[in-house]
Enzyme design. Structure first.
Site, PDB file in Angstrom:
ATOM      1  N   HIS A 117      -5.465  -7.452   1.015  1.00  0.00           N
ATOM      2  CA  HIS A 117      -6.380  -7.000  -0.030  1.00  0.00           C
ATOM      3  C   HIS A 117      -7.178  -5.837   0.512  1.00  0.00           C
ATOM      4  O   HIS A 117      -7.523  -5.822   1.694  1.00  0.00           O
ATOM      5  CB  HIS A 117      -7.316  -8.155  -0.434  1.00  0.00           C
ATOM      6  CG  HIS A 117      -8.048  -7.902  -1.718  1.00  0.00           C
ATOM      7  ND1 HIS A 117      -9.202  -7.177  -1.777  1.00  0.00           N
ATOM      8  CD2 HIS A 117      -7.750  -8.263  -2.992  1.00  0.00           C
ATOM      9  CE1 HIS A 117      -9.603  -7.115  -3.035  1.00  0.00           C
ATOM     10  NE2 HIS A 117      -8.732  -7.760  -3.794  1.00  0.00           N
ATOM     11  N   ASP A 173      -3.611 -13.443  -6.249  1.00  0.00           N
ATOM     12  CA  ASP A 173      -2.328 -13.386  -6.950  1.00  0.00           C
ATOM     13  C   ASP A 173      -1.262 -14.268  -6.341  1.00  0.00           C
ATOM     14  O   ASP A 173      -0.202 -14.465  -6.929  1.00  0.00           O
ATOM     15  CB  ASP A 173      -1.804 -11.943  -6.971  1.00  0.00           C
ATOM     16  CG  ASP A 173      -2.659 -11.078  -7.862  1.00  0.00           C
ATOM     17  OD1 ASP A 173      -3.122 -11.596  -8.886  1.00  0.00           O
ATOM     18  OD2 ASP A 173      -2.858  -9.911  -7.530  1.00  0.00           O
TER      19      ASP A 173
HETATM   20  N1  ACO Z   1       2.912  -7.481   3.822  1.00  0.00           N
HETATM   21  C1  ACO Z   1       3.180  -6.883   5.019  1.00  0.00           C
HETATM   22  N2  ACO Z   1       2.381  -5.966   5.588  1.00  0.00           N
HETATM   23  C2  ACO Z   1       1.252  -5.633   4.941  1.00  0.00           C
HETATM   24  C3  ACO Z   1       0.889  -6.213   3.703  1.00  0.00           C
HETATM   25  C4  ACO Z   1       1.762  -7.168   3.141  1.00  0.00           C
HETATM   26  N3  ACO Z   1       1.487  -7.743   1.973  1.00  0.00           N
HETATM   27  N4  ACO Z   1      -0.280  -5.695   3.278  1.00  0.00           N
HETATM   28  C5  ACO Z   1      -0.661  -4.818   4.214  1.00  0.00           C
HETATM   29  N5  ACO Z   1       0.249  -4.770   5.237  1.00  0.00           N
HETATM   30  C6  ACO Z   1       0.164  -3.971   6.454  1.00  0.00           C
HETATM   31  C7  ACO Z   1       0.484  -2.500   6.152  1.00  0.00           C
HETATM   32  O1  ACO Z   1       1.851  -2.198   6.336  1.00  0.00           O
HETATM   33  C8  ACO Z   1      -0.401  -1.790   7.133  1.00  0.00           C
HETATM   34  O2  ACO Z   1       0.244  -1.831   8.382  1.00  0.00           O
HETATM   35  P1  ACO Z   1       0.039  -0.612   9.437  1.00  0.00           P
HETATM   36  O3  ACO Z   1      -1.430  -0.613   9.774  1.00  0.00           O
HETATM   37  O4  ACO Z   1       0.906  -0.996  10.587  1.00  0.00           O
HETATM   38  O5  ACO Z   1       0.470   0.636   8.732  1.00  0.00           O
HETATM   39  C9  ACO Z   1      -1.658  -2.680   7.249  1.00  0.00           C
HETATM   40  O6  ACO Z   1      -1.190  -4.005   6.874  1.00  0.00           O
HETATM   41  C10 ACO Z   1      -2.777  -2.245   6.319  1.00  0.00           C
HETATM   42  O7  ACO Z   1      -2.247  -2.111   5.005  1.00  0.00           O
HETATM   43  P2  ACO Z   1      -2.822  -1.112   3.897  1.00  0.00           P
HETATM   44  O8  ACO Z   1      -1.811  -0.958   2.813  1.00  0.00           O
HETATM   45  O9  ACO Z   1      -3.337   0.130   4.557  1.00  0.00           O
HETATM   46  O10 ACO Z   1      -4.055  -1.937   3.374  1.00  0.00           O
HETATM   47  P3  ACO Z   1      -4.835  -1.670   2.046  1.00  0.00           P
HETATM   48  O11 ACO Z   1      -6.135  -2.353   2.220  1.00  0.00           O
HETATM   49  O12 ACO Z   1      -4.866  -0.242   1.689  1.00  0.00           O
HETATM   50  O13 ACO Z   1      -3.897  -2.385   0.958  1.00  0.00           O
HETATM   51  C11 ACO Z   1      -2.936  -3.969  -0.516  1.00  0.00           C
HETATM   52  C12 ACO Z   1      -4.154  -3.582   0.346  1.00  0.00           C
HETATM   53  C13 ACO Z   1      -2.480  -2.792  -1.401  1.00  0.00           C
HETATM   54  C14 ACO Z   1      -3.374  -5.111  -1.446  1.00  0.00           C
HETATM   55  C15 ACO Z   1      -1.779  -4.430   0.422  1.00  0.00           C
HETATM   56  O14 ACO Z   1      -2.221  -5.464   1.267  1.00  0.00           O
HETATM   57  C16 ACO Z   1      -0.530  -4.864  -0.342  1.00  0.00           C
HETATM   58  O15 ACO Z   1       0.278  -4.013  -0.703  1.00  0.00           O
HETATM   59  N6  ACO Z   1      -0.389  -6.201  -0.614  1.00  0.00           N
HETATM   60  C17 ACO Z   1       0.722  -6.696  -1.413  1.00  0.00           C
HETATM   61  C18 ACO Z   1       0.447  -6.480  -2.893  1.00  0.00           C
HETATM   62  C19 ACO Z   1      -0.606  -7.420  -3.438  1.00  0.00           C
HETATM   63  O16 ACO Z   1      -0.569  -8.616  -3.213  1.00  0.00           O
HETATM   64  N7  ACO Z   1      -1.569  -6.850  -4.215  1.00  0.00           N
HETATM   65  C20 ACO Z   1      -2.622  -7.656  -4.872  1.00  0.00           C
HETATM   66  C21 ACO Z   1      -3.997  -7.252  -4.464  1.00  0.00           C
HETATM   67  S1  ACO Z   1      -5.189  -8.337  -5.200  1.00  0.00           S
HETATM   68  C22 ACO Z   1      -5.480  -7.756  -6.758  1.00  0.00           C
HETATM   69  O17 ACO Z   1      -5.251  -6.642  -7.112  1.00  0.00           O
HETATM   70  C23 ACO Z   1      -6.098  -8.676  -7.777  1.00  0.00           C
END
Ligand code: ACO
Length: 428
Positions: A306, A363
């Site tokens: 998140h 979610d």
């Molecule tokens: N699975 C695997 N790796 C992940 C995941 C995941 N679900 N989420 C983040 N990471 C990793 C990224 O690859 C990144 O790795 P790195 O530092 O080696 O490049 C690190 O964790 C940070 O990730 P970011 O995308 O920079 O984190 P951000 O805070 O911008 O993104 C997000 C948050 C978009 C929710 C992300 O965690 C994601 O895509 N999750 C899956 C989709 C999801 O469940 N979304 C629902 C959000 S809740 C809502 O909207 C109500």
């Protein structure tokens, strides 16, 4: 405002800016005079470090996994309150007395019907239209039907528009569903609760009696509570930005719905359910965990991570409990619940997820619950929009009531060509 000051040095010049303190949370550097004093802008795409407004509705501490509405923890509200009570709280700032809640519920109930001509509007859509496309269109069209509540300078009209939006959203969402499956629209039944009425409008047919199952009604109400507001997220910021120009509330909420539709925001529970179904059995989980960790594979564990919560999403805890209750009440024996529980367990033991502070979000379980209740995945985001409407409306009201409110107008870092002369087409 605190006594603290922030110092900024640009080249050989030094500037001082006030530091604001909220009732809790990080300090906020007040840079409103930055451009006037320094001639410079700040650069913050995605607003990762920018407070766009003052607000007293919702507080999130992502590091600690805290979510408070008007000071009350989301876990307590989900356990003891109702969606109507939380709606009152968000709109008015305090929990209602018994009389206040009765009056509020009565008012909302009396606005549940839609102008009859709006049903004609639905018939203009293709049957296979996504419910969110229908929601954007119908909610936007409300301003063409309810002219008497579009004067935003009148607090009474703002209140009526807010009540109309909260009350009509279940009817609009249920009608979008009914239209998509070719069943007749079901009129609201004001003898039922807000949530019970929504379930009846969605799942009943005129040919048979319909009974609202208390466990399902409770779970649905809880899901509405968990989605009621979430501070300055993308769709709420969209509502505020649209509203800052003086646009009417129906148009603003339609803008919020459009923003919520995106898979990075409201669409994630649908993606998560699809992922759990694709995994299928607990034995296949390690393979998917390895894929999520592989930088060369675009796959991510849906429902994990998140932007704000870098500790457990407090809403996910409630969801996990609710999924069990719903599956038991409906006698559902779906392997995806076992897959979800085991996936959560394995991911939380894994160093990759631990180091990156990736925990299940709201979610992760909500798709499984909604699917068990009988909603198709295309309705998931529409349900989110229904519940979030109260947050959008409360945030919009807070903004419009603020005497210092101005139109939102970010600046930019321009990287295009500098001024050049027009070249006639035969010389290009
Ligand atoms: N699975 C695997 N790796 C992940 C995941 C995941 N679900 N989420 C983040 N990471 C990793 C990224 O690859 C990144 O790795 P790195 O530092 O080696 O490049 C690190 O964790 C940070 O990730 P970011 O995308 O920079 O984190 P951000 O805070 O911008 O993104 C997000 C948050 C978009 C929710 C992300 O965690 C994601 O895509 N999750 C899956 C989709 C999801 O469940 N979304 C629902 C959000 S809740 C809502 O909207 C109500």
């Amino acid at each position: 405002m605190s006594d603290k000051k922030a110092q900024l040095t640009i080249g050989s010049d030094s500037y001082e800016f006030p530091v604001m303190q909220g009732s809790t949370g990080p300090d906020v550097i007040d840079i409103r005079k930055l451009y006037g004093q320094t001639g410079a802008f700040t650069f913050d795409p995605g607003y990762k470090s920018t407070a766009s407004c003052e607000s007293s509705l919702t507080y999130i501490d992502g590091d600690e996994g805290v979510l408070l509405h008007r000071g009350y923890p989301i876990g307590q509200l989900a356990e003891h309150s109702s969606f109507m009570e939380v709606s009152y709280l968000l709109l008015n700032g305090e929990l209602p007395s018994k009389d206040e809640l009765d009056t509020f519920e009565d008012t909302i109930t009396r606005h549940t019907m839609l102008h009859e001509q709006l049903s004609q509007f639905y018939r203009g859509f293709r049957r296979d239209a996504h419910p969110m496309a229908v929601m954007c269109g119908v909610v936007g069209a409300l301003s063409a039907f309810y002219h008497d509540s579009t004067d935003i300078s009148d607090p009474m009209q703002r209140r009526i528009a807010s009540h109309r939006l909260i009350a009509k959203m279940p009817t609009i969402a249920a009608m979008a569903y009914k239209y998509s499956i070719g069943q007749p629209f079901v009129y609201p039944d004001n003898s039922l609760s807000y949530t019970g009425n929504f379930l009846k409008m969605t799942f009943s047919v005129p040919a048979e009696p319909y009974e609202v199952l208390p466990a399902v009604e409770k779970a649905m109400d809880r899901i509405f509570i968990l989605h009621a507001d979430h501070e300055q997220n993308a769709s709420t910021s969209t509502v505020r930005l649209a509203g800052s120009s003086g646009a009417n509330p129906f148009a603003c909420i339609a803008a919020g719905i459009a923003c919520l539709w995106g898979p990075a925001h409201g669409g994630a529970n649908e993606a998560c359910l699809n992922m759990l179904r694709e995994i299928g059995t607990p034995e296949r989980i390690p393979h998917y965990i390895e894929r999520a960790k592989d930088k060369n594979d675009p796959f991510r564990l849906m429902g994990f991570g998140h932007r704000v919560y870098k500790n457990y999403d407090p809403r996910a805890t409630v969801m996990q409990k609710t999924v069990r209750e719903v599956f038991e009440a409906l006698n559902v024996n779906d392997p995806i619940f076992e897959v979800a529980l085991r996936l959560e367990e394995l991911a939380l033991e894994d160093d990759y997820f631990k180091e990156k502070k990736l925990f299940p979000n709201v979610d992760f379980y909500s798709g499984a619950i909604l699917s068990a209740i009988g909603f198709p995945t295309t309705m998931f985001t529409a349900l989110f929009a229904l519940a979030r409407t109260v947050g959008w409306v409360a945030q919009w009201n807070e903004m419009i009531s603020d005497p210092g409110q101005v139109i939102g107008r970010p600046r930019q870092l321009y990287t295009g060509p500098t001024q050049r002369d027009y070249v006639p087409i035969d010389q290009r």
